[in-house]
Write a protein that holds these residues in place. Structure first.
Motif, PDB file in Angstrom:
ATOM      1  N   LEU A 287       0.930  -1.236  -0.021  1.00 23.68           N
ATOM      2  CA  LEU A 287       0.000  -0.094   0.196  1.00 23.68           C
ATOM      3  C   LEU A 287       1.008   1.232  -0.177  1.00 23.68           C
ATOM      4  CD1 LEU A 287      -3.004   0.968   0.391  1.00 23.68           C
ATOM      5  CD2 LEU A 287      -2.656   0.956   2.755  1.00 23.68           C
ATOM      6  N   TYR A 288       0.983   2.094  -0.946  1.00 26.24           N
ATOM      7  CA  TYR A 288       1.476   3.401  -1.168  1.00 26.24           C
ATOM      8  C   TYR A 288       0.788   4.467  -0.783  1.00 26.24           C
ATOM      9  CZ  TYR A 288       4.699   0.975  -4.576  1.00 26.24           C
ATOM     10  OH  TYR A 288       5.561  -0.064  -5.198  1.00 26.24           O
ATOM     11  N   VAL A 289       1.061   5.260   0.097  1.00 27.61           N
ATOM     12  CA  VAL A 289       0.476   6.509   0.565  1.00 27.61           C
ATOM     13  C   VAL A 289       1.466   7.825   0.579  1.00 27.61           C
ATOM     14  CG1 VAL A 289      -1.131   5.178   2.122  1.00 27.61           C
ATOM     15  CG2 VAL A 289       0.926   6.002   2.940  1.00 27.61           C
ATOM     16  N   LYS A 290       0.845   8.942   0.522  1.00 28.01           N
ATOM     17  CA  LYS A 290       1.712  10.159   1.016  1.00 28.01           C
ATOM     18  C   LYS A 290       2.171   9.978   2.359  1.00 28.01           C
ATOM     19  CE  LYS A 290      -0.277  13.458  -2.418  1.00 28.01           C
ATOM     20  NZ  LYS A 290      -0.956  14.705  -2.266  1.00 28.01           N
ATOM     21  N   ARG A 291       3.414  10.469   2.641  1.00 21.79           N
ATOM     22  CA  ARG A 291       3.816  10.357   4.020  1.00 21.79           C
ATOM     23  C   ARG A 291       3.146  11.227   4.861  1.00 21.79           C
ATOM     24  NH1 ARG A 291       8.983   8.870   6.606  1.00 21.79           N
ATOM     25  NH2 ARG A 291       8.026   8.756   8.594  1.00 21.79           N
ATOM     26  N   GLU A 292       2.945  12.632   4.215  1.00 23.61           N
ATOM     27  CA  GLU A 292       2.186  13.460   4.876  1.00 23.61           C
ATOM     28  C   GLU A 292       0.829  13.162   5.515  1.00 23.61           C
ATOM     29  OE1 GLU A 292       0.606  16.590   1.920  1.00 23.61           O
ATOM     30  OE2 GLU A 292       2.697  16.232   1.659  1.00 23.61           O
ATOM     31  N   ASP A 293       0.104  12.305   4.638  1.00 19.95           N
ATOM     32  CA  ASP A 293      -1.309  11.697   4.753  1.00 19.95           C
ATOM     33  C   ASP A 293      -1.258  10.508   5.748  1.00 19.95           C
ATOM     34  OD1 ASP A 293      -2.180  13.908   3.211  1.00 19.95           O
ATOM     35  OD2 ASP A 293      -2.444  12.414   1.502  1.00 19.95           O
ATOM     36  N   GLY A 294      -0.161   9.754   5.814  1.00 14.13           N
ATOM     37  CA  GLY A 294      -0.247   8.557   6.337  1.00 14.13           C
ATOM     38  C   GLY A 294      -1.421   7.498   5.817  1.00 14.13           C
ATOM     39  N   LEU A 295      -2.122   6.715   6.732  1.00 20.92           N
ATOM     40  CA  LEU A 295      -3.104   5.932   6.429  1.00 20.92           C
ATOM     41  C   LEU A 295      -4.607   6.691   6.521  1.00 20.92           C
ATOM     42  CD1 LEU A 295      -1.473   3.023   8.307  1.00 20.92           C
ATOM     43  CD2 LEU A 295      -1.616   3.232   5.627  1.00 20.92           C
ATOM     44  N   ASP A 296      -4.601   8.049   6.751  1.00 23.02           N
ATOM     45  CA  ASP A 296      -5.678   8.800   6.945  1.00 23.02           C
ATOM     46  C   ASP A 296      -6.840   8.499   5.719  1.00 23.02           C
ATOM     47  OD1 ASP A 296      -4.807   9.357   9.624  1.00 23.02           O
ATOM     48  OD2 ASP A 296      -4.326  11.529   8.722  1.00 23.02           O
ATOM     49  N   ARG A 297      -6.500   8.347   4.643  1.00 26.34           N
ATOM     50  CA  ARG A 297      -7.134   8.502   3.444  1.00 26.34           C
ATOM     51  C   ARG A 297      -7.442   7.041   2.937  1.00 26.34           C
ATOM     52  NH1 ARG A 297      -4.699  12.578  -0.696  1.00 26.34           N
ATOM     53  NH2 ARG A 297      -6.904  12.157  -1.874  1.00 26.34           N
ATOM     54  N   VAL A 298      -7.015   5.921   3.581  1.00 27.90           N
ATOM     55  CA  VAL A 298      -7.439   4.636   3.090  1.00 27.90           C
ATOM     56  C   VAL A 298      -8.459   4.247   3.757  1.00 27.90           C
ATOM     57  CG1 VAL A 298      -6.453   2.295   3.253  1.00 27.90           C
ATOM     58  CG2 VAL A 298      -4.740   4.144   3.035  1.00 27.90           C
ATOM     59  N   PRO A 299      -9.519   3.418   2.826  1.00 22.91           N
ATOM     60  CA  PRO A 299     -10.667   3.143   3.848  1.00 22.91           C
ATOM     61  C   PRO A 299     -10.590   2.083   4.718  1.00 22.91           C
ATOM     62  CG  PRO A 299     -10.849   3.264   1.194  1.00 22.91           C
ATOM     63  CD  PRO A 299      -9.556   3.409   1.574  1.00 22.91           C
ATOM     64  N   PRO A 300     -11.375   2.120   5.827  1.00 25.47           N
ATOM     65  CA  PRO A 300     -10.950   1.357   6.939  1.00 25.47           C
ATOM     66  C   PRO A 300     -11.409  -0.113   6.275  1.00 25.47           C
ATOM     67  CG  PRO A 300     -12.455   3.092   7.499  1.00 25.47           C
ATOM     68  CD  PRO A 300     -12.058   3.291   6.128  1.00 25.47           C
ATOM     69  N   ALA A 301     -12.204  -0.448   5.593  1.00 23.74           N
ATOM     70  CA  ALA A 301     -12.399  -1.595   4.930  1.00 23.74           C
ATOM     71  C   ALA A 301     -11.191  -2.399   4.447  1.00 23.74           C
ATOM     72  CB  ALA A 301     -13.742  -1.817   4.070  1.00 23.74           C
ATOM     73  N   LEU A 302     -10.620  -1.358   3.540  1.00 22.14           N
ATOM     74  CA  LEU A 302      -9.301  -1.980   3.012  1.00 22.14           C
ATOM     75  C   LEU A 302      -8.492  -2.176   4.019  1.00 22.14           C
ATOM     76  CD1 LEU A 302      -7.410  -2.537   0.523  1.00 22.14           C
ATOM     77  CD2 LEU A 302      -7.134  -0.110   0.350  1.00 22.14           C
ATOM     78  N   LEU A 303      -8.248  -1.458   5.064  1.00 23.76           N
ATOM     79  CA  LEU A 303      -7.350  -1.796   6.173  1.00 23.76           C
ATOM     80  C   LEU A 303      -7.543  -2.985   6.885  1.00 23.76           C
ATOM     81  CD1 LEU A 303      -6.490   1.766   7.488  1.00 23.76           C
ATOM     82  CD2 LEU A 303      -4.927   0.668   6.216  1.00 23.76           C
TER      83      LEU A 303
END
Length: 117
Positions: A35-51
């Motif tokens: 899972l790739y994310v912007k470091r500044e956003d962290g996991l905040d924008r990843v849907p809970p169901a995906l996590l």
């Protein structure tokens, strides 16, 4: 959240200079799932169901991503687009692991070949 190896001033200006500071997480549940994310956003924008499906993310890498950067199994421009919207990029595992051509359709195929020789 700042990267100890990257001065805060560089991390903050990264997205304005065509460079995105990217963090990659590996899934503990499925080998080759990242899972790739912007470091500044962290996991905040990843849907809970995906996590939930992904499992507890394990940080694997932090790097500067540009459109010119070569990635092993992804297109940098596509990753950058996905980081803007929806806010993450999910890299699926390869169809087959290196050296594995998949299961034999006939479990006795090797025995049958040997008997015919």
């Amino acid at each position: 959240m700042s990267d100890p190896g990257i001065p805060a001033s560089n991390a903050e200006s990264a997205s304005t200079s065509g460079v995105t500071l990217c963090e990659v997480f590996r899934s503990p549940r499925r080998e080759g799932l990242y899972l790739y994310v912007k470091r500044e956003d962290g996991l905040d924008r990843v849907p809970p169901a995906l996590l939930d499906h992904f499992g507890q993310p394990e940080s694997a890498l932090v790097f500067r991503l540009t459109t010119e950067r070569r990635l092993a199994r992804a297109n940098a421009a596509e990753v950058l687009d996905a980081l803007e919207s929806p806010g993450y990029y999910l890299q699926m595992p390869p169809a087959h692991v290196d050296g594995d051509s998949g299961p034999d359709p006939d479990p006795n195929a090797h025995e049958n070949r040997e008997e015919k020789c």
